[in-house]
Design a protein around this motif. Structure first.
Motif, PDB file in Angstrom:
ATOM      1  N   MET A  67       0.830  -1.213   0.000  1.00 14.99           N
ATOM      2  CA  MET A  67       0.000   0.000   0.000  1.00 14.99           C
ATOM      3  C   MET A  67       0.863   1.261   0.000  1.00 14.99           C
ATOM      4  SD  MET A  67      -3.330  -0.822   2.438  1.00 14.99           S
ATOM      5  CE  MET A  67      -2.401  -0.688   3.939  1.00 14.99           C
ATOM      6  N   SER A  68       1.980   1.216   0.708  1.00 13.91           N
ATOM      7  CA  SER A  68       2.818   2.407   0.828  1.00 13.91           C
ATOM      8  C   SER A  68       3.760   2.564  -0.356  1.00 13.91           C
ATOM      9  CB  SER A  68       3.632   2.360   2.120  1.00 13.91           C
ATOM     10  OG  SER A  68       4.602   1.346   2.030  1.00 13.91           O
ATOM     11  N   GLY A  69       3.901   1.511  -1.151  1.00 18.49           N
ATOM     12  CA  GLY A  69       4.806   1.580  -2.293  1.00 18.49           C
ATOM     13  C   GLY A  69       6.255   1.285  -1.912  1.00 18.49           C
ATOM     14  N   ASP A  70       6.500   0.973  -0.644  1.00 20.11           N
ATOM     15  CA  ASP A  70       7.842   0.673  -0.159  1.00 20.11           C
ATOM     16  C   ASP A  70       7.765  -0.573   0.716  1.00 20.11           C
ATOM     17  OD1 ASP A  70      10.427   0.636   0.826  1.00 20.11           O
ATOM     18  OD2 ASP A  70      10.151   2.385   2.132  1.00 20.11           O
ATOM     19  N   PRO A  71       8.289  -1.716   0.221  1.00 14.95           N
ATOM     20  CA  PRO A  71       8.202  -2.940   1.009  1.00 14.95           C
ATOM     21  C   PRO A  71       8.795  -2.810   2.417  1.00 14.95           C
ATOM     22  CG  PRO A  71       8.929  -3.445  -1.211  1.00 14.95           C
ATOM     23  CD  PRO A  71       8.906  -1.949  -1.091  1.00 14.95           C
ATOM     24  N   ALA A  72       9.799  -1.972   2.576  1.00 12.62           N
ATOM     25  CA  ALA A  72      10.406  -1.784   3.902  1.00 12.62           C
ATOM     26  C   ALA A  72       9.433  -1.130   4.881  1.00 12.62           C
ATOM     27  CB  ALA A  72      11.675  -0.960   3.787  1.00 12.62           C
ATOM     28  N   ALA A  73       8.457  -0.394   4.383  1.00 10.14           N
ATOM     29  CA  ALA A  73       7.482   0.256   5.263  1.00 10.14           C
ATOM     30  C   ALA A  73       6.645  -0.774   6.012  1.00 10.14           C
ATOM     31  CB  ALA A  73       6.576   1.185   4.466  1.00 10.14           C
ATOM     32  N   GLY A  74       6.531  -1.978   5.450  1.00  6.96           N
ATOM     33  CA  GLY A  74       5.792  -3.044   6.113  1.00  6.96           C
ATOM     34  C   GLY A  74       6.486  -3.575   7.350  1.00  6.96           C
ATOM     35  N   LEU A  75       7.713  -3.136   7.587  1.00  7.88           N
ATOM     36  CA  LEU A  75       8.454  -3.533   8.782  1.00  7.88           C
ATOM     37  C   LEU A  75       8.656  -2.374   9.746  1.00  7.88           C
ATOM     38  CD1 LEU A  75      11.158  -5.755   7.048  1.00  7.88           C
ATOM     39  CD2 LEU A  75       9.063  -6.495   8.190  1.00  7.88           C
ATOM     40  N   SER A  76       8.177  -1.205   9.380  1.00  9.19           N
ATOM     41  CA  SER A  76       8.339  -0.022  10.213  1.00  9.19           C
ATOM     42  C   SER A  76       7.248   0.020  11.286  1.00  9.19           C
ATOM     43  CB  SER A  76       8.250   1.241   9.353  1.00  9.19           C
ATOM     44  OG  SER A  76       8.047   2.382  10.153  1.00  9.19           O
ATOM     45  N   PRO A  77       7.630  -0.007  12.575  1.00  2.17           N
ATOM     46  CA  PRO A  77       6.615   0.050  13.631  1.00  2.17           C
ATOM     47  C   PRO A  77       5.723   1.286  13.531  1.00  2.17           C
ATOM     48  CG  PRO A  77       8.728  -0.580  14.554  1.00  2.17           C
ATOM     49  CD  PRO A  77       8.980  -0.191  13.127  1.00  2.17           C
TER      50      PRO A  77
END
Length: 191
Positions: A67-77
């Motif tokens: 959804m955010s366009g950045d796979p790393a955002a899925g790991l950001s608390p």
């Protein structure tokens, strides 16, 4: 990544629901001479319930990244908390985590198949609120979600039931006595 996690999530929830439901309709009539045949062993159900929890977390994280366009955002608390706090999808994911934890507890010992079937059925049906059925908010309202939930439950009952049936057949095939074969015949007819 999202496709693999989502597929695994659907499989885990389908097998958990169908395997929990199986003893409710495939149960043998009481006969003191026979051991009850209940489907999957409880330890397998615990593993599958843990799989449901882990795939819920993985699916939520991968979806947030998508959804955010950045796979790393899925790991950001911070991003994950923002989705939980501000989006219906996040609140649904929290409910799924809670139901998954409850399913793990119910699968241990597996003494209440109806309770595990109810909890895992709620988990499986909740997926209808995350797909394309959720897009229609017009006059049809919740009907597409309801129809999607019924479809998921029917598919889960069948898929998970097949897994439980295969486990029962394997156990009864090794016990080649006449009574065991008769029990298998009754279970097959009920399935």
């Amino acid at each position: 990544m999202l496709i693999a996690v989502r597929f695994t999530h659907y499989v885990a929830l389908s097998v958990l629901f169908g395997a929990a439901l199986f003893p409710l309709y495939a149960r043998q009539p009481p006969d003191p001479a026979q051991a009850p045949v209940v489907g999957l062993p409880g330890r397998w159900l615990v593993v599958i319930a843990w799989g449901a929890l882990l795939t819920t977390l993985g699916w939520f994280s991968a979806t947030v990244g998508e959804m955010s366009g950045d796979p790393a955002a899925g790991l950001s608390p911070a991003v994950l908390w923002s989705v939980v706090r501000d989006m219906e999808f996040g609140r649904l994911a929290v409910a799924q985590v809670a139901l998954s934890l409850l399913a793990i507890g119910l699968a241990k010992g597996f003494r209440r198949p109806a309770a595990l079937a109810l909890v895992s059925g709620l988990l499986l049906a909740s997926l209808a609120g995350t797909g394309h059925a959720r897009l229609d908010t017009g006059t049809l309202g919740a009907w597409p979600i309801f129809a999607g939930a019924l479809h998921l439950l029917a598919a889960g009952a069948w898929i998970g039931g097949l897994v439980a049936l295969a486990a029962v057949m394997g156990r009864l095939r090794r016990a080649a006595g006449l009574m065991e074969r008769a029990a298998l015949g009754r279970i097959l007819r009920r399935f």
